[in-house]
Design an enzyme around this catalytic site. Sequence first.
Site, mmCIF file in Angstrom:
data_model
loop_
_atom_site.group_PDB
_atom_site.id
_atom_site.type_symbol
_atom_site.label_atom_id
_atom_site.label_comp_id
_atom_site.label_asym_id
_atom_site.label_seq_id
_atom_site.Cartn_x
_atom_site.Cartn_y
_atom_site.Cartn_z
ATOM 1 C CG HIS A 31 -39.106 -52.689 2.318
ATOM 2 N ND1 HIS A 31 -39.953 -51.977 3.395
ATOM 3 C CD2 HIS A 31 -39.487 -53.713 2.742
ATOM 4 C CE1 HIS A 31 -40.296 -52.606 4.196
ATOM 5 N NE2 HIS A 31 -40.115 -53.824 3.957
ATOM 6 C CB CYS B 22 -43.501 -46.295 3.742
ATOM 7 S SG CYS B 22 -41.688 -46.392 3.242
ATOM 8 C CD GLU C 118 -40.514 -56.996 5.599
ATOM 9 O OE1 GLU C 118 -40.754 -55.906 5.507
ATOM 10 O OE2 GLU C 118 -40.455 -57.901 6.264
#
Length: 445
Positions: free
Chosen positions: A250, A368, A174
């Site tokens: 995450h 993000c 990711e």
Amino acid sequence: MEHFEANFDGLVGPSHNYGGLAKGNIASQSNQSLTSNPRQAALQGLAKMLTLHHMGLVQGVFAPHARPDLNSLRQLGFSGTSRDILNKVATKHPELLQAVYSASSMWVANAATVSPRAHTPDNRVHMTVANLASHLHRAIEPPTSYNILRSTFRDEQRFKIHHDLSYGALMGDEGAANHTVFTHAYGEPGIEMFVYGQRSLYRDGPRPSHFPARQSLEASQAVARQHGLPEERCMFVQQLPASIDAGVFHNDVIAVGNLDTLFCHEYAFQDQARVIDELHDKMQGNFTAIEVPESDVSVATAVKTYMFNSQLLKLPGGKRILVVPGECEENMETWNFLQALKESHPAIDDVLVVDIKQSMRNGGGPACLRLRVPMDHDLIMGVNPDCLINEEKFNVLCQWVERHYRDRVDADTLRDPDFMDENFRALDELTRILNLGPVYPFQMN
Ligand code: SUG
């Protein structure tokens, strides 16, 4: 040669909506079916970019992906004209429609993992596109991410862009959301900390029981190998499984690091005391870890407010700031904590609040939305200059948003063929504004 960090933010695409698509991401799941406002979302993101540009930082922009992703639908067996395909998917497979319409490419911390040239054998910045194999709406991103990265970091003598890792979720990757570079000064060699959710190839060992661990150790190791990183410059650290189960999908939801500082929750990592000791050792003692205890800010509050999904930035004058989302100001627990932190801790001089509520409702905070790229005055010459933000570019992009974006999108909007055409028209124009060349499948046929 002067070294610095550039931040490239994902521009929110015109189809931004709340699909409830991300398992383990509590905001995404609980805001499913809200009506979104893509125009406001894009303008909020652009305002954040301009603010950082005004502070003297180098700020870039990444184009959003083309949605709906008809290319993926064709690969899944749909055929006919665009309108035929849209109509078939909308009537028979609404859940698929939602996935191919997601604007999730805005969260570019998940676009790739980036290693500084000081760590790579050929002195280029290496990037590996993330495969995002854990979710369909994200697993469709890599081909276009690759094209956009190539068009943005376009000099192959300075940047090496690797394709995403194969083999699906066992090699789930990711990107930079699970990767932090620590160093005493930009441009100097340091440590790359790769954070993983689970080992895919071992049956035993700690792993979350409720929500998926999106990043595998095996994928992180493959990225490090692919970038040619010396073993002694890498650390592979596991996230605390209980925190993944509490919504920390995450690492950047619970930790942020920059230069010689780590700001994290006490429940960020498995064997956290050992991890911090190793960081101290590898950084020869010049390292600061600010570990926030559960009694000051709980994991639940961190997930709700995204206090750790902040940008820890060093401004040109040397001041260090933490860029946090407005949700941290609205919550007394985090706001009091942050006020005390800036008063008492030498590693944080100030806290800057940004309003990115539209993205936050899908579980995407300030960190993000950005991909960090270690830069210097030579590397920046290899970057497409039209992808850098200045006052003029900001104005052009805001006008483009005002011209093309709707202020209301919900599940019904996605069925509307005119909306599809609007999306493609807007993005076609954007590739000219950013001088990207053809990066979308619809521009290549
Ligand atoms: O993958 N949300 C994204 C948020 C990604 C945040 N990125 C970082 N932490 N670096 C995700 O969970 C929600 C889409 C929807 O539900 O419509 C979504 O994909």
